[in-house]
Design an enzyme around this catalytic site. Structure first.
Site, short mmCIF file in Angstrom:
data_model
loop_
_atom_site.label_atom_id
_atom_site.label_comp_id
_atom_site.label_asym_id
_atom_site.label_seq_id
_atom_site.Cartn_x
_atom_site.Cartn_y
_atom_site.Cartn_z
N ALA A 140 -19.25 -2.44 -3.54
CA ALA A 140 -18.68 -2.51 -2.33
C ALA A 140 -18.11 -1.77 -1.42
O ALA A 140 -17.25 -1.60 -1.05
CB ALA A 140 -17.03 -3.71 -2.48
N TYR A 175 -12.47 7.39 -14.32
CA TYR A 175 -12.13 6.72 -13.79
C TYR A 175 -13.03 5.32 -14.55
O TYR A 175 -12.66 3.74 -14.45
CB TYR A 175 -13.24 6.55 -12.11
CG TYR A 175 -13.23 5.39 -11.88
CD1 TYR A 175 -11.92 4.67 -10.84
CD2 TYR A 175 -14.59 4.16 -10.99
CE1 TYR A 175 -11.83 3.87 -10.10
CE2 TYR A 175 -14.01 3.73 -10.14
CZ TYR A 175 -12.96 2.89 -9.77
OH TYR A 175 -13.06 1.73 -8.91
N VAL A 194 2.69 2.59 -7.26
CA VAL A 194 2.11 1.46 -8.54
C VAL A 194 2.77 2.59 -9.76
O VAL A 194 2.03 1.84 -11.35
CB VAL A 194 0.72 1.32 -8.61
CG1 VAL A 194 0.48 -0.08 -7.82
CG2 VAL A 194 -0.20 1.85 -9.14
N ASP A 219 1.32 -1.09 -0.28
CA ASP A 219 0.02 0.10 -0.24
C ASP A 219 0.43 1.25 -0.51
O ASP A 219 2.34 0.76 -0.09
CB ASP A 219 -0.48 0.05 1.21
CG ASP A 219 -2.04 0.94 0.59
OD1 ASP A 219 -2.12 1.52 0.55
OD2 ASP A 219 -3.25 -0.05 0.56
#
Length: 267
Positions: free
Chosen positions: A208, A175, A84, A55
């Site tokens: 979620a 997105y 990343v 993370d």
């Protein structure tokens, strides 16, 4: 017109069945309480020999390492910071897996959202979401794919996409474009890596619920999104993680290049 459906209670938690026994699993954006954290827990419950979680939040990484080590054993949990958008950091993440025997399962969960109208969205907002969500996934697929090819023993890669890659939502152009790109990346990478016995699939969750989402999304929007679900509720993160585990396991041995919708949205 959206039909309001009564909320159904979440199902009972499903116990592990050894689906990832003896495998080394790497999961990005996995500290905290979201899908990535649920995937780490499920992988350990499913018998993974070791899990490497990463993370960008140092405190959360440390807390996750401490809690999971106490529950599952320090020898089965490795954690480190990884952005990343940084190719060298992604390389260090895979180096950590090599120290444990090499990556068998790569779960690319890192992503960044946000809300902005297309007329108000800046180049910086657009580029930041694309760099983390799409290009970051590409960097991780490439790095894991190279290690798996070199090892010669196959492997599985699971990417986190979104139903927004298929369906329009206001304020989500960056997105949605990124997640649609993740879907296309998944399909093409699957063909490139299939000759090496490496499978690449993706999950596409709808909604979620976890604390971070509640912090960055208005209560009204969350309520509206829940009303769109057939079960009248958001998924529990572990319900998405279960599908990730399925795609990473031998139970999906003939699936590659697939995007599996983890959603109860109306057809």
């Amino acid at each position: 017109m959206t039909t309001t459906r009564p909320a159904q209670p979440p199902p009972a938690y499903v116990p592990g069945h050894g689906l990832l026994a003896d495998r080394v699993v790497v999961v990005t954006a996995a500290a905290g309480a979201g899908i990535g954290a649920a995937v780490v827990r499920r992988a350990l419950e499913e018998g993974a020999r070791a899990v490497v979680l990463s993370d960008t939040h140092e405190r959360r990484v440390g807390e996750a390492q401490e809690a999971l080590s106490a529950e599952f054993g320090a020898d089965r949990v490795r954690s480190l910071l990884c952005d990343v958008t940084d190719e060298a950091a992604v390389g260090r993440l895979l180096d950590a897996a090599d120290e444990l025997g090499g990556v068998d399962v790569m779960v690319n969960n890192a992503g960044l959202g946000g809300t902005a109208s297309i007329t108000e969205m800046t180049d910086e907002e657009w580029s930041r979401v694309l760099d983390i969500t799409l290009t970051g996934t590409f960097r991780c697929v490439r790095a894991a794919g190279r290690r798996m090819v070199a090892a010669g023993s196959g492997g599985t890669i699971v990417n986190n996409a979104s139903v927004i890659g298929w369906r329009a939502q206001e304020g989500q152009a960056h997105y949605a474009a990124a997640k649609a790109g993740v879907m296309a990346l998944t399909r093409c990478a699957a063909l490139d890596l299939a000759p090496h016995g490496i499978r690449v699939n993706a999950v596409a969750p709808s909604l979620a619920m976890h604390p971070f989402l509640a912090k960055v999304t208005s209560a009204d929007l969350l309520a509206e999104l829940e009303r769109r679900e057939a079960f009248g509720r958001a998924a529990e993160p572990w319900e998405v993680a279960n599908v990730v585990v399925f795609l990473a396991s031998g139970y999906s041995s003939y699936l590659t290049g697939e995007v599996v919708s983890v959603s109860s949205q109306h057809a």
